[in-house]
Scaffold this active site. Structure first.
Site, PDB file in Angstrom:
ATOM      1  N   TYR A   6       0.840  -1.210   0.000  1.00 12.21           N
ATOM      2  CA  TYR A   6       0.000   0.000   0.000  1.00 12.21           C
ATOM      3  C   TYR A   6       0.873   1.258   0.000  1.00 12.21           C
ATOM      4  O   TYR A   6       1.673   1.450   0.916  1.00 12.21           O
ATOM      5  CB  TYR A   6      -0.874  -0.047   1.256  1.00 12.21           C
ATOM      6  N   ASP A  65      -2.804  -5.859   8.513  1.00  9.95           N
ATOM      7  CA  ASP A  65      -3.819  -4.949   8.007  1.00  9.95           C
ATOM      8  C   ASP A  65      -4.846  -5.813   7.287  1.00  9.95           C
ATOM      9  O   ASP A  65      -4.568  -6.365   6.227  1.00  9.95           O
ATOM     10  CB  ASP A  65      -3.108  -3.956   7.073  1.00  9.95           C
ATOM     11  N   ILE A  90      -7.998  -4.821   6.313  1.00  3.72           N
ATOM     12  CA  ILE A  90      -9.127  -3.941   5.958  1.00  3.72           C
ATOM     13  C   ILE A  90      -9.913  -4.404   4.739  1.00  3.72           C
ATOM     14  O   ILE A  90     -10.989  -3.895   4.474  1.00  3.72           O
ATOM     15  CB  ILE A  90      -8.692  -2.463   5.769  1.00  3.72           C
ATOM     16  N   LYS A 143     -13.464  -0.069   3.290  1.00  3.77           N
ATOM     17  CA  LYS A 143     -13.492  -0.979   2.135  1.00  3.77           C
ATOM     18  C   LYS A 143     -14.598  -2.013   2.294  1.00  3.77           C
ATOM     19  O   LYS A 143     -15.398  -2.208   1.396  1.00  3.77           O
ATOM     20  CB  LYS A 143     -12.145  -1.690   2.007  1.00  3.77           C
TER      21      LYS A 143
END
Lengths: 487, 487
Positions: free
Chosen positions: A145, A230, A232, A270
């Site tokens: 990311y 992470d 998400i 998301k």
């Protein structure tokens, strides 16, 4: 001249990187089916716009969940004054329950470990402030990311060390690469505080399997460093294999692990498609981190108006079950439509089963397998094909020619137009396949006619020597392309 | 043992300070008129609960302002996905307009200079990240807002240098004290980056007049350091003199000033009574600071659901005018009721015309004019009188015996009970006026009967030597008492 801080004067945030060009091009000329059919289509934004109708339907059926309706106004005062950094108890319970439901209820989450942050951005910075001193480092498998630079590193002054993954094994993280990056950092006297990874991966859209996660847990446990997962995109998994959360791995009695080292980042941006609501969550198994991060919550609490609404929505188990199922179906359908459309014209993507994007392989279009080659084709896609996609280099990918293309932030018609444009690009490319020059595009209007791309099937050489800026485990990651939005 | 950051391990946040006792006492035994009439009354929370009915009335009349009503649901998707760090244009415009209206439209604000932060807490930290490097200092007139320690200093690693103000001139900031603090810092090789002040003052409830502000502008301009004005209580001014914003001062053609040095902090938590909504605003006249802070906004954006509602509410000029007028009237009435009630029993407060609190003078009750004396009487007020008020030392006040008492976070009945309790305290005090011992209070139930306070009119000696912890311009401020809530 006023005397500002180094943060303000230096460009650690990265907004001025060349990648910003794509956003500028979109902002200056955004596509609209009627008003601006020749505008740039935004495919750089990992937004989920496919399931809003389900949320709207729920809201209209549950007016009490809002403090701005006749049915809910009696709660207005109590909610408007609520600013406890623990969050509304019913909000924390609902989030914990939702996180469990997204993971198939194979694992439960303790509401008392739910810490709020200002989006995943705020939550992840908060966690870095808790784990790393200035100069300390985290390993991060790349491509990764892009806004990790801003979120994790900028104000905390820690650093990120990429662990390069390659297409030779579908960008899976290898233990050897991890050990090597760790060792090199040690040799350079850098204190490695942990490993951070996104699972499902952004930008790859792939999942890590249980064996890989177990290997990583063993690695960090052995080194006594932190593991930040992470997750998400956990509810964007649209087909098998199933998502395995780190929470499940460390619950396995066969896995030996100091749970104090494990932390999960979460968000509703998301999975529920609610980025504007700024719900970031840190879930840590470490009591001290929970306590410290909770104090830091004050810098980015979720609006109590929003907490209240979501507390009721996410504790409606039936609604959540339906939303998760229907949302996955819609993502699967859209993904299929898009990737099949690409395949028809000979463009392949990394096989994936999650996320709001695909990892598109345009290595065959590169005149030369370098960063410059990637940037050249990227500029053509933006300025001539008029699609704002994101080049792999912005994700710190060590191999040129890959692009992240978002497919869930538009309606079916726009998707069809985007596919049509890609088809034209490839057709033009075929027409000009005898040529070996990619013209330098300067004037957009003229260049649209004169677009000729090389069709020489110059495949990427995996052993090519990459820019040390991208590869070196000792230099901080280069600048991030993302600016206005977290993507 | 997991290896955490120094921030997580050290206690820079200050939650464990002794002042937390008051909050704990309230949390353990909160007053309720029917269920717990002998509980602790919360007078430590600067909340405005007097005008919610006006806001609720507006909301019911304007269902389109909510994205969760039949009338507003059509905006749901567009708002839920909005995450631009510039904020909704209509929100920035409404905030700018509101800020002007609060300041009697004597000055206008440019929507493009409005930067969002996660409450005043997030906005002020953001500003410090822009202005100060670790180790750099800001001067702060004291008594001051306790959570400046957390908001400004904790994660930025800058430091705060108190500039002591004294009761001899009603705690007004004096140029000499400012110069002295500045010089001492220079001598100690500390880089002073600016001066931060709250106007209206928290905890004093007083305003700075135009002359004083002009002097300060001259001071910072001459030194080429920043001036940060926290104006979050600007709409709580309930009687004359009028509030003068720093924006008005620097607009005066007679005032010479580099505007790049001027920054305003704002919020809707106090002026509108909406702390749960987490609306913090930085308004800077410095383009670079606006640009950098906007990037930092990502860590604490206001929920777009909340932005949308407030955009419509605050751009309703007629509603805002009525709210400001009525709210000021109600604050004036409450202030009068409370201070007159105190005067009846011989307790005076610093004369003030703003804020949600009074600065109560209990110096006459102190057995000795020391920090210990103040803490002793404070513990009696909390545990026996059962009012959670805040001692002056928590505001870094250099004179013992002052207390901040909030009066707008309760209904009329609770206010009456609080006054009654203070009356009993003073009556008991009178009865025991011959005694010179303050008993050490250990058992709450027993002690309520045996409460005897010294009535010796031992006035505070202004020249008393205070604890160097509080006075030294070179040591950072001690820990903050505020924890869960920003007050």
């Amino acid at each position: 001249m006023a005397n500002l801080s180094k943060l303000a004067v230096n460009d650690g945030h990265g907004e001025n990187s060349p990648y910003f060009d794509g956003w500028k091009a979109y902002d200056a000329n955004p596509y609209h089916p009627i008003n601006n059919p020749n505008g740039v289509i935004q495919m750089g934004l990992a937004e989920n716009q496919l399931s809003y109708d389900l949320i709207e339907e729920w809201i209209l059926k549950n007016p009490k969940a809002s403090i701005c309706t006749n049915e809910g106004i009696s709660s207005f005062k109590d909610i408007a004054i609520f600013q406890d950094y623990h969050g509304l108890p019913e909000f924390r319970h609902a989030i914990a329950k939702f996180m469990g439901q997204v993971r198939g209820n194979r694992v439960t989450f303790d509401p008392n470990r739910i810490v709020m942050g200002g989006g995943a951005t705020g939550a992840s910075e908060m966690l870095m402030f808790c784990l790393a001193d200035p100069g300390d480092a985290f390993l991060v498998p790349s491509p990764c990311y892009p806004a990790f630079d801003r979120d994790l590193r900028w104000r905390t002054r820690m650093q990120l060390i990429p662990v390069p993954c390659s297409s030779s094994n579908n960008f899976q993280l290898e233990k050897e690469a991890l050990e090597e990056a760790y060792e090199k950092a040690q040799q350079a006297n850098i204190k490695v505080k942990g490993l951070i990874l996104a699972n499902p991966s952004n930008p790859l859209g792939t999942l890590m399997d249980k064996d890989t996660l177990t290997t990583l847990v063993n690695f960090i446990n052995e080194k006594n460093i932190h593991l930040v997962c992470d997750e998400i995109y956990s509810a964007t998994v649209f087909r098998s294999p199933k998502f395995v959360s780190i929470a499940e791995v460390i619950n396995d009695p066969n896995v030996v692990c100091n749970k104090d080292l494990i932390h999960i980042l979460y968000s509703l941006s998301k999975d529920m498609g609610l980025p504007g609501f700024r719900v970031g969550i840190l879930y840590s198994y470490n009591d001290l981190v929970v306590a410290c991060a909770r104090k830091m919550s004050s810098f980015g609490l979720v609006s109590s108006q929003t907490q209240h609404l979501l507390a009721l929505m996410l504790s409606d188990e039936k609604f959540v079950a339906r939303f998760l199922e229907e949302n996955a179906k819609r993502l699967a359908k859209r993904h299929k439509l898009f990737t099949e459309g690409l395949e028809e014209v000979g463009i392949s993507c990394l096989r994936s089963n999650a996320g709001l994007f695909v990892w598109m392989d345009l290595r065959g279009l590169l005149r030369e397998p370098t960063l410059e080659g990637e940037m050249k084709i990227w500029r053509i896609i933006i300025h001539d094909v008029k699609l704002n996609v994101s080049p792999g280099s912005s994700f710190h990918c060590s191999e040129p020619g890959w692009f992240r293309v978002c497919f869930a932030n538009m309606d079916d018609h726009t998707m069809e137009v985007a596919l049509q444009r890609i088809r034209s690009l490839v057709d033009q490319k075929k027409e000009s396949s005898v040529k070996s020059e990619i013209p330098v595009v300067k004037d957009n209007k003229k260049s649209q006619k004169s677009l000729h791309l090389s069709f020489t099937a110059r495949r990427f050489n995996e052993n090519v020597i990459m820019s040390p800026r991208v590869m070196s485990p000792h230099s901080p990651l280069p600048h991030s392309p993302t600016v206005g939005a977290s993507t």
